[in-house]
Design an enzyme around this catalytic site. Structure first.
Site, PDB file in Angstrom:
ATOM      1  N   ASN C  67       0.821  -1.204   0.000  1.00 53.48           N
ATOM      2  CA  ASN C  67       0.000   0.000   0.000  1.00 53.48           C
ATOM      3  C   ASN C  67       0.852   1.249   0.000  1.00 53.48           C
ATOM      4  OD1 ASN C  67      -0.315   1.856   2.550  1.00 53.48           O
ATOM      5  ND2 ASN C  67       0.057  -0.198   3.351  1.00 53.48           N
ATOM      6  N   CYS C 127       6.145   4.783   9.027  1.00 60.67           N
ATOM      7  CA  CYS C 127       5.379   4.695   7.791  1.00 60.67           C
ATOM      8  C   CYS C 127       6.307   4.876   6.589  1.00 60.67           C
ATOM      9  CB  CYS C 127       4.280   5.762   7.740  1.00 60.67           C
ATOM     10  SG  CYS C 127       3.356   5.676   6.189  1.00 60.67           S
TER      11      CYS C 127
HETATM   12  C1  LIG Z   1      -3.818  -0.012   3.822  1.00 59.26           C
HETATM   13  C2  LIG Z   1      -2.918   0.114   4.996  1.00 59.26           C
HETATM   14  C3  LIG Z   1      -2.799   1.320   5.662  1.00 59.26           C
HETATM   15  C4  LIG Z   1      -1.970   1.457   6.766  1.00 59.26           C
HETATM   16  N1  LIG Z   1      -1.900   2.649   7.421  1.00 59.26           N
HETATM   17  C5  LIG Z   1      -1.157   2.746   8.557  1.00 59.26           C
HETATM   18  C6  LIG Z   1      -1.148   3.930   9.334  1.00 59.26           C
HETATM   19  O1  LIG Z   1      -1.802   4.912   8.997  1.00 59.26           O
HETATM   20  N2  LIG Z   1      -0.390   3.975  10.455  1.00 59.26           N
HETATM   21  C7  LIG Z   1       0.352   2.892  10.865  1.00 59.26           C
HETATM   22  O2  LIG Z   1       1.014   2.960  11.889  1.00 59.26           O
HETATM   23  N3  LIG Z   1       0.348   1.744  10.165  1.00 59.26           N
HETATM   24  C8  LIG Z   1      -0.387   1.645   9.029  1.00 59.26           C
HETATM   25  N4  LIG Z   1      -0.410   0.470   8.322  1.00 59.26           N
HETATM   26  C9  LIG Z   1       0.406  -0.645   8.802  1.00 59.26           C
HETATM   27  C10 LIG Z   1      -0.424  -1.632   9.609  1.00 59.26           C
HETATM   28  O3  LIG Z   1      -0.978  -1.022  10.745  1.00 59.26           O
HETATM   29  C11 LIG Z   1       0.442  -2.814  10.032  1.00 59.26           C
HETATM   30  O4  LIG Z   1       1.520  -2.343  10.799  1.00 59.26           O
HETATM   31  C12 LIG Z   1       1.010  -3.576   8.859  1.00 59.26           C
HETATM   32  O5  LIG Z   1       0.063  -3.643   7.826  1.00 59.26           O
HETATM   33  C13 LIG Z   1       1.459  -4.991   9.230  1.00 59.26           C
HETATM   34  O6  LIG Z   1       0.404  -5.743   9.747  1.00 59.26           O
HETATM   35  P1  LIG Z   1      -0.524  -6.721   8.846  1.00 59.26           P
HETATM   36  O7  LIG Z   1       0.407  -7.620   8.093  1.00 59.26           O
HETATM   37  O8  LIG Z   1      -1.389  -7.435   9.828  1.00 59.26           O
HETATM   38  O9  LIG Z   1      -1.291  -5.864   7.932  1.00 59.26           O
HETATM   39  C14 LIG Z   1      -1.230   0.339   7.210  1.00 59.26           C
HETATM   40  C15 LIG Z   1      -1.338  -0.874   6.537  1.00 59.26           C
HETATM   41  C16 LIG Z   1      -2.174  -1.008   5.447  1.00 59.26           C
HETATM   42  C17 LIG Z   1      -2.260  -2.338   4.772  1.00 59.26           C
END
Ligand SMILES: Cc1cc2nc3c(=O)[nH]c(=O)nc-3n(C[C@H](O)[C@H](O)[C@H](O)COP(=O)(O)O)c2cc1C
Ligand SMILES: Cc1cc2nc3c(=O)[nH]c(=O)nc-3n(C[C@H](O)[C@H](O)[C@H](O)COP(=O)(O)OP(=O)(O)OC[C@H]3O[C@@H](n4cnc5c(N)ncnc54)[C@H](O)[C@@H]3O)c2cc1C
Ligand SMILES: Cc1cc2nc3c(=O)[nH]c(=O)nc-3n(C[C@H](O)[C@H](O)[C@H](O)COP(=O)(O)OP(=O)(O)OC[C@H]3O[C@@H](n4cnc5c(N)ncnc54)[C@H](O)[C@@H]3O)c2cc1C
Ligand SMILES: Cc1cc2nc3c(=O)[nH]c(=O)nc-3n(C[C@H](O)[C@H](O)[C@H](O)COP(=O)(O)O)c2cc1C
Ligand code: FES
Ligand code: FES
Lengths: 248, 298, 298, 248
Positions: C67, C127
């Site tokens: 993303n 991020c």
């Molecule tokens: C579409 C999307 C938007 C995200 N936006 C943020 C965000 O605004 N702030 C943040 O700390 N992490 C953000 N993340 C990261 C997620 O919170 C998480 O750390 C990361 O996706 C890994 O976990 P997962 O594999 O379960 O998705 C985002 C992830 C995705 C997929």
């Protein structure tokens, strides 16, 4: 025989019990008792193909008897006659049928029965007398075929609902047999091997291991043997008991 | 059309089988025509034969696998006497992947290989599965500098240094290896990862951590290859999760001179043949006459 | 049985919805009972409203997604006025995920949030999709130290610092953040990754690189959580690819106090409910009365 | 209406052309013309569900008309009557049927035809006169249903083998219509919108975007509008032309 990778037509995929299936596919190249194939009926997930022993090979049809344990075998169980299966094989070194003669005990635990039918057939064909010992958790499956070929079939179950209650390892008396062949849980094979070795009876075990390539390239399936590290997929899956359980 | 020049050697195509996933080539000989490959990198070799790691060596993950082989190999001398002669008959570029337990081991291994007809040496300073001599040299640029510059003195063969994605600063690491005398770089090796057996309440691997590879890592590997290609002058061999001609072409567009296929060999033993055909077809369809036209275009 | 204490606050269970994947909670309200969640972390907030990134923002990969949202959000003040009041009615632990364009922004954002009833602040220094204020602080420990210690002075709320897997030395980073005043750590944020559009011969994302998440990264995330848990004293919230109760329990066994579910929400909008049930069932079956019995056991 | 996520029974999945299929599933909750669902007939791969518009909703059956473009739609095409499909929906804001009256031009390009049947039905039902303009690469599909409801059906194809050779954008003269509704390739919609806006005719476009959540949570599908950033999945997929193509 050359190893090949090809798509094979599934001719049947019958459910034998709640969790056990028998899949048949066209495969004209010869396979040896105790060999296995890497199987795949899916595209990308799971990533790896699954190793399954040859349950039988006859008239250009290879048979696989398998238990649903997880994702891969579950997908396998959903295949239908007319679908294609990707097969790599035949792989590994099977039972040394040519070196075995006389009175033979074949011992299975659970789905360890899978590779043993084909070897029983081969042994009987060359004139051996075969006694079949098998252990199941509860309801047994696929025994008719063994009953038709073997002199005796001894059955033990954990539940005691069928055959003798207890372990198949306790049923076997290796003395008096010229060879013992076994496949089943590691702990069972170890016990059987120890018993046979103590009795001076030749014993062959069919080992399991997590596999990626199935052809000796990745070294994921290495096991220690008297002769040094060996690949279960290429140098096995069948090993002489004394090569694996060296401390006896 | 797909031919590439890698460190002075012409490869039929940019598709090399990655170390540790293709044995010594012969294992796959029944299933594909090895002479159609761009190259083969041998299983990781060490000066002294190694049994590798104890316990379970493999676990499957979502679109990947974790391995803890631990550089099982018969030793450089055995390789030179037994495996290499057969490999050199395969009519493809042969890379000897060299690991070590310490700098002297790397040096001696390289000297021994230098005296053979092997085409290139791929110096593995990035194996996460061995304590000494593996990734120890692949994390900090200073340690890499030492080992690369010393091995450089032991051989006149093309020397490709295989980098770890765990390098603290990957671009700095790449530049350091280049400056220390590497003729090329390959990346990535596996990512340090972990798997737990819930029922046993224990790590699956005796070493606790092991190396993740396969399609799962492709997007990260591609980014790393892109970063490195933008920074260095030497050719880069890109790898990590490549499983299709399209994947391979992405790495070429990111700047890679050649690519390697590792885990995908386990999906389909002749997947490299598909990859070569798919690359060819894409080039045909898109009027690309040489990969030079698209290399590093992104 | 699944209740956990995170930085002094009791959570009904350790399952928190990860920032950026769960909006402000309300989007999912039709599909699951939000009060059954352990917590919800808001979309990443910045002091000034942000449109986020131009161009394509999403690409799918093998068992993952990349993303490039770029912290689109209405700004901290809008959040406090409009989204937060609703979130606080959801009867679950609410984390405000705070990003920044510079240290002052982080400080002002934290001050504003400190004056609200939000339960915790999750400081996003990781991020990969914004140039300033995102990952810039998450790679080198010294930069993190500065921002964490200054934000620490702006709030008495529990402060959880969200780490990047791109940290040069993750354990050092974790210790630095702890020492700079973090009450807890969450990891991992997304992995910097890349995707290429072959036909256009261009990167898919305008920013070239973007963040990989989902089951693909789980084995690496688990390793990182394990490493950090062994090193720090503060509680750790583990995440990265969690998509089942078994995945979640692996992170708990690796030492995590709580876990977050991100990308998996896109597989099945109520997957968190499944995860909670599966954790419960596993504990029942294995005679585990409290997660404390297995936390960090590996 | 509440958004729900549930398994729905597939009642049909008919092949319409080489690459286009019509899937029908039980869905009793109301859906609006122009809304869509996130669909999934697979387990883990691909990771994301796929957004597909409501082609029709009648008698508790929702219909999806889709073109096979990649992995997801290919898997979708393999589903059979009797299988289950996971549906999240109904999602987004559809065509504002309540605000449209009189003479309406509905313009589709390729598979953009998918959401337009349901809205034509709704418009005709409320007394509108509808002309249908459609463009296809070559052989058209699914037109009978439109012919039954519309006053006129104008057809353009790239090949010229059917209807007029050329672009559907050239066929439409927006003057004289009270509203224009369109769905198709971005470039086509942009042209149609510009033409309509130039003629002072109200125009509604149904936009596409890569989507993860489909419910406004992930912000992957954001597009710029006169009123600021909007989520295609939640605030759209249908937008007023002037909100999107502001420079006219
Ligand atoms: C579409 C999307 C938007 C995200 N936006 C943020 C965000 O605004 N702030 C943040 O700390 N992490 C953000 N993340 C990261 C997620 O919170 C998480 O750390 C990361 O996706 C890994 O976990 P997962 O594999 O379960 O998705 C985002 C992830 C995705 C997929
Ligand atoms: C040479 C060989 C021959 C085999 N022959 C047969 C056979 O004829 N019939 C049969 O039913 N099974 C056989 N097996 C076992 C079979 O390969 C596994 O049950 C199967 O791979 C499990 O895949 P899955 O995706 O269903 O399970 P997964 O979801 O992958 O795992 C389910 C459980 O099985 C364990 N497991 C997975 N793969 C293996 C493996 N290769 N060895 C040991 N444990 C494993 C996992 O650790 C896990 O606990 C054989 C294995 C080998 C190595
Ligand atoms: C609100 C909405 C409604 C839709 N309604 C319909 C419909 O009724 N019928 C229909 O056939 N299609 C419809 N689509 C498009 C459909 O979602 C995509 O064709 C589908 O997701 C492709 O999935 P795939 O796995 O087959 O292809 P992939 O393998 O994922 O990709 C194939 C190609 O399609 C592109 N693509 C993938 N997803 C999208 C997307 N969401 N938007 C634009 N391009 C994409 C990819 O970039 C790639 O070039 C709709 C899309 C949206 C956003
Ligand atoms: C089973 C296995 C064994 C490996 N052994 C080696 C090795 O000996 N030396 C080495 O440099 N890399 C080794 N690797 C790493 C691969 O060569 C490759 O760098 C990595 O797997 C990433 O590529 P892939 O995703 O295409 O597999 C091994 C990988 C696997 C899966
Ligand atoms: S499975 Fe690869 S060597 Fe045995
Ligand atoms: S797809 Fe997630 S906000 Fe639109």
């Amino acid at each position: 025989m050359a190893i090949t990778y090809q798509k094979a037509l599934i001719t049947a995929n019958e459910q034998m019990t709640d969790t056990v299936f028998l899949l048949k596919a066209q495969w004209s190249a010869p396979t040896q008792p105790g060999q296995f194939f890497m199987l795949r009926t899916w595209d990308k997930a799971p990533l790896l193909s699954r190793p399954i022993s040859v349950h039988n090979w006859e008239n250009g049809i290879v048979e696989f008897l398998y238990e649903v344990r997880g994702t891969g075998t579950d997908l396998l169980s959903q295949a239908k006659a007319g679908d294609f299966i990707e097969l790599t094989g035949a792989l590994g070194k099977g039972f040394p049928v040519e070196n075995i003669s006389g009175k033979v005990a074949v011992v299975s635990g659970g789905i360890g029965i899978a590779p043993l039918y084909y070897v029983v057939r081969a042994l009987v064909q060359k004139g051996c007398t075969v006694d079949f010992y098998c252990g199941f958790r509860d309801k047994p499956y696929g025994l008719e075929k063994f009953e038709a070929l073997c002199s005796n079939v001894y059955l033990a179950t954990d539940s005691g609902n069928y055959g003798v209650k207890g372990f198949v390892t306790d049923l076997l008396q290796p003395e008096g047999y010229d060879a013992v062949l076994t496949c089943g849980p590691e702990i069972m094979m170890e016990k059987i091997a120890h018993k046979a070795m103590a009795a001076g009876t030749a014993v062959y075990v069919s080992k399991e291991s997590h596999m990626a390539c199935g052809i000796g390239a990745c070294l994921a399936c290495t096991c220690k043997t008297k002769g040094g590290p060996k690949s279960v997929c290429k140098d096995g899956p069948v090993f002489k008991g004394e090569d694996i359980y060296a401390d006896c | 059309m797909l031919t590439v020049n890698l460190c002075g050697k012409t490869l039929k195509n940019p598709v090399i089988c990655a170390s540790g996933t293709f044995g010594y080539g012969s294992e796959y000989a029944d299933m594909l025509d090895l002479s159609k490959l761009g190259g083969i990198s041998s299983k990781g070799l060490t000066l002294v034969p190694k049994y590798g790691n104890e316990g379970q060596r493999l676990a499957e993950t979502a679109s990947g696998i974790i391995n803890s082989i631990g550089l099982q190999n018969p030793g450089v001398e055995h390789f030179i006497a037994h495996e290499l002669p057969d490999m050199l008959k395969m009519d493809t570029c042969i890379l000897a992947n060299l690991g070590g337990a310490g700098i002297e081991d790397y040096e001696k291994g390289a000297e021994l290989l230098d005296a053979t007809d092997v085409h290139m040496i791929e110096l593995n300073i990035s194996c996460p599965n061995v304590k000494a001599g593996g990734i120890a040299y692949g994390v900090k640029s200073e340690s890499a500098k030492e080992v690369v510059s010393r091995v450089r003195k032991c051989t006149t063969k093309p020397l490709i240094v295989k980098l770890s994605p765990q390098a603290e600063n990957l671009v700095d690491m790449a530049l350091t290896c280049q400056d220390a005398g590497a003729d090329g770089l390959s990346l990535v090796n596996t990512f340090t990862a972990m798997a737990i057996d819930l029922e046993k309440r224990k790590p699956i691997f005796n070493n606790v951590y092991a190396g993740l590879s396969g399609p799962a890592i492709k997007p990260i590997a591609l980014r790393m290859v892109h970063q490195v290609c933008k920074a260095v002058q030497v050719p880069v061999v890109g790898l990590g999760g490549i499983a299709s001609g399209r994947d391979a072409l992405e790495f070429i567009m990111a700047g890679a001179t050649a690519i390697q296929v590792g885990t995908a060999n386990f999906i389909k033993p002749d997947i490299t043949m598909d990859i070569i055909t798919q690359m060819q077809q894409w080039c045909d369809k898109n009027g690309v006459k040489s990969l030079d036209e698209i290399r590093g275009i992104v």
